[in-house]
Design a protein around this motif. Structure first.
Motif, mmCIF file in Angstrom:
data_model
loop_
_atom_site.group_PDB
_atom_site.id
_atom_site.type_symbol
_atom_site.label_atom_id
_atom_site.label_comp_id
_atom_site.label_asym_id
_atom_site.label_seq_id
_atom_site.Cartn_x
_atom_site.Cartn_y
_atom_site.Cartn_z
ATOM 1 N N LEU A 101 -6.714 -18.018 0.844
ATOM 2 C CA LEU A 101 -7.663 -18.298 -0.240
ATOM 3 C C LEU A 101 -6.906 -18.705 -1.487
ATOM 4 O O LEU A 101 -5.915 -18.067 -1.867
ATOM 5 C CB LEU A 101 -8.520 -17.069 -0.531
ATOM 6 N N TYR A 102 -7.387 -19.784 -2.134
ATOM 7 C CA TYR A 102 -6.850 -20.206 -3.424
ATOM 8 C C TYR A 102 -7.950 -20.090 -4.470
ATOM 9 O O TYR A 102 -9.131 -20.134 -4.147
ATOM 10 C CB TYR A 102 -6.347 -21.648 -3.366
ATOM 11 N N HIS A 103 -7.533 -19.988 -5.722
ATOM 12 C CA HIS A 103 -8.504 -19.851 -6.806
ATOM 13 C C HIS A 103 -9.334 -21.127 -6.964
ATOM 14 O O HIS A 103 -10.555 -21.091 -6.917
ATOM 15 C CB HIS A 103 -7.778 -19.515 -8.116
ATOM 16 N N THR A 104 -8.668 -22.275 -7.164
ATOM 17 C CA THR A 104 -9.341 -23.572 -7.296
ATOM 18 C C THR A 104 -8.518 -24.641 -6.576
ATOM 19 O O THR A 104 -7.427 -24.364 -6.059
ATOM 20 C CB THR A 104 -9.502 -23.985 -8.774
ATOM 21 N N CYS A 136 1.019 -19.431 -3.740
ATOM 22 C CA CYS A 136 0.263 -18.338 -4.347
ATOM 23 C C CYS A 136 -1.222 -18.671 -4.405
ATOM 24 O O CYS A 136 -1.604 -19.817 -4.605
ATOM 25 C CB CYS A 136 0.780 -18.050 -5.756
ATOM 26 N N SER A 137 -2.037 -17.644 -4.281
ATOM 27 C CA SER A 137 -3.486 -17.821 -4.339
ATOM 28 C C SER A 137 -3.987 -17.998 -5.763
ATOM 29 O O SER A 137 -5.085 -18.508 -5.976
ATOM 30 C CB SER A 137 -4.193 -16.617 -3.704
ATOM 31 N N TYR A 138 -3.191 -17.573 -6.730
ATOM 32 C CA TYR A 138 -3.605 -17.680 -8.133
ATOM 33 C C TYR A 138 -2.399 -18.035 -8.987
ATOM 34 O O TYR A 138 -1.321 -17.431 -8.849
ATOM 35 C CB TYR A 138 -4.213 -16.361 -8.610
ATOM 36 N N VAL A 139 -2.567 -19.015 -9.867
ATOM 37 C CA VAL A 139 -1.520 -19.405 -10.810
ATOM 38 C C VAL A 139 -2.030 -19.119 -12.215
ATOM 39 O O VAL A 139 -3.016 -19.723 -12.650
ATOM 40 C CB VAL A 139 -1.164 -20.900 -10.676
ATOM 41 N N PRO A 140 -1.401 -18.207 -12.942
ATOM 42 C CA PRO A 140 -1.868 -17.894 -14.303
ATOM 43 C C PRO A 140 -1.782 -19.110 -15.204
ATOM 44 O O PRO A 140 -0.850 -19.910 -15.096
ATOM 45 C CB PRO A 140 -0.879 -16.802 -14.758
ATOM 46 N N PRO A 141 -2.755 -19.272 -16.116
ATOM 47 C CA PRO A 141 -2.724 -20.413 -17.028
ATOM 48 C C PRO A 141 -1.587 -20.344 -18.034
ATOM 49 O O PRO A 141 -1.111 -21.360 -18.518
ATOM 50 C CB PRO A 141 -4.088 -20.343 -17.730
ATOM 51 N N SER A 187 -18.541 -15.391 -2.034
ATOM 52 C CA SER A 187 -18.718 -16.799 -1.662
ATOM 53 C C SER A 187 -17.397 -17.544 -1.792
ATOM 54 O O SER A 187 -16.567 -17.219 -2.636
ATOM 55 C CB SER A 187 -19.766 -17.463 -2.563
ATOM 56 N N CYS A 188 -17.224 -18.543 -0.944
ATOM 57 C CA CYS A 188 -16.027 -19.382 -0.996
ATOM 58 C C CYS A 188 -16.392 -20.774 -0.486
ATOM 59 O O CYS A 188 -17.485 -20.991 0.038
ATOM 60 C CB CYS A 188 -14.895 -18.783 -0.163
ATOM 61 N N SER A 221 -7.244 -24.093 4.385
ATOM 62 C CA SER A 221 -7.439 -23.066 3.372
ATOM 63 C C SER A 221 -8.835 -23.151 2.764
ATOM 64 O O SER A 221 -9.571 -24.126 2.974
ATOM 65 C CB SER A 221 -6.386 -23.211 2.268
ATOM 66 N N VAL A 222 -9.204 -22.138 2.013
ATOM 67 C CA VAL A 222 -10.485 -22.109 1.304
ATOM 68 C C VAL A 222 -10.212 -21.840 -0.167
ATOM 69 O O VAL A 222 -9.129 -21.377 -0.536
ATOM 70 C CB VAL A 222 -11.438 -21.034 1.878
ATOM 71 N N ILE A 223 -11.188 -22.143 -1.010
ATOM 72 C CA ILE A 223 -11.043 -21.883 -2.438
ATOM 73 C C ILE A 223 -12.193 -20.996 -2.916
ATOM 74 O O ILE A 223 -13.288 -21.011 -2.346
ATOM 75 C CB ILE A 223 -10.993 -23.182 -3.267
ATOM 76 N N LEU A 224 -11.905 -20.245 -3.974
ATOM 77 C CA LEU A 224 -12.915 -19.335 -4.520
ATOM 78 C C LEU A 224 -13.900 -20.058 -5.416
ATOM 79 O O LEU A 224 -15.096 -19.764 -5.431
ATOM 80 C CB LEU A 224 -12.217 -18.220 -5.306
ATOM 81 N N LYS A 225 -13.410 -21.044 -6.165
ATOM 82 C CA LYS A 225 -14.249 -21.721 -7.163
ATOM 83 C C LYS A 225 -13.893 -23.194 -7.220
ATOM 84 O O LYS A 225 -12.720 -23.553 -7.271
ATOM 85 C CB LYS A 225 -14.037 -21.070 -8.537
ATOM 86 N N ARG A 226 -14.902 -24.056 -7.228
ATOM 87 C CA ARG A 226 -14.676 -25.486 -7.378
ATOM 88 C C ARG A 226 -14.533 -25.830 -8.859
ATOM 89 O O ARG A 226 -15.279 -25.332 -9.701
ATOM 90 C CB ARG A 226 -15.828 -26.293 -6.776
ATOM 91 N N LEU A 227 -13.575 -26.686 -9.172
ATOM 92 C CA LEU A 227 -13.387 -27.092 -10.566
ATOM 93 C C LEU A 227 -14.573 -27.894 -11.075
ATOM 94 O O LEU A 227 -15.019 -27.728 -12.212
ATOM 95 C CB LEU A 227 -12.103 -27.927 -10.687
ATOM 96 N N TYR A 228 -15.082 -28.782 -10.225
ATOM 97 C CA TYR A 228 -16.193 -29.640 -10.627
ATOM 98 C C TYR A 228 -17.285 -29.613 -9.557
ATOM 99 O O TYR A 228 -17.357 -30.505 -8.717
ATOM 100 C CB TYR A 228 -15.703 -31.081 -10.854
#
Length: 205
Positions: A99-102, A112-117, A143-144, A154-161
């Motif tokens: 799972l990736y964040h976006t 990594c599944s999450y990259v801090p801003p 939801s994913c 892979s899957v993502i947690l949230k779509r950017l657009y």
């Protein structure tokens, strides 16, 4: 004399309104162009279009990794951040996937599944990643989004657009374009009736 002043004031008002309408149309065209070269391509590139339910299988923090999205700047090895790795069970297909964040996370660092801003303060980043990990463990079903063609496993947690964001992005320039066109049309109608009234007045005299 008073009549000439009224006519002059009316013409000035019509000219200003006409420029306002044209300005609104021009601004809306610029906004359409900006959306067309930024948001629309990013929306089309995303392959994670189908929504499903994911169940958490694993959420762990690995060793810190180097900041990879500053390549070419010469300081990509200065900042490090904890690497969160999340694996989920894609309910619809019964597969265990990463799972990736976006979509952006996949491009910036597929490890990594999450990259801090912001990775400049390691202590704050570590605390943020730990909070996200705990949140995953508390809410294990969520939801994913996945690629229906399965070219991207892979899957993502949230779509950017997502589609609704794209819709809202087009609302404001559309309203501005409509408003500008209406102003121009109303000015032209006013000018038409002014000319028609003047010609009838001359004919009557």
């Amino acid at each position: 004399m008073l009549g000439k002043k009224l006519v002059t004031a009316q013409k000035r008002g019509e000219t200003r309104a006409l420029f306002l309408g044209l300005g609104m149309v021009a601004c809306s065209v610029i906004m359409y162009f900006f959306i067309g070269i930024t948001i629309v391509p990013a929306y089309k590139r995303s392959v994670w279009t189908n929504e499903s339910v994911c169940t958490l299988m694993k959420a762990s923090i690995k060793d810190p990794v180097h900041c990879m999205y500053n390549e070419g700047s010469g300081d990509e090895n200065i900042f490090r951040y904890p690497c969160l790795e999340v694996e989920v069970n894609l309910t619809r297909l019964g597969q265990v996937v990463k799972l990736y964040h976006t979509e952006d996370t996949v491009d910036r660092n597929p490890q990594c599944s999450y990259v801090p801003p912001n990775v400049e303060n390691y202590g704050e980043v570590q605390k943020e990643v730990e909070e996200i990990t705990d949140n995953f463990r508390k809410h294990q079903t969520f939801s994913c989004f996945y690629d229906p063609s399965r070219k991207e496993e892979s899957v993502i947690l949230k779509r950017l657009y997502p589609p609704e964001d794209l819709f809202f992005a087009f609302i404001w320039p559309s309203l501005m374009l409509l408003g500008g066109v209406l102003i121009i049309v109303m000015v032209k109608i006013s000018q038409y009736f002014s000319v028609l009234s003047a010609s009838q007045y001359r004919t009557g005299t």
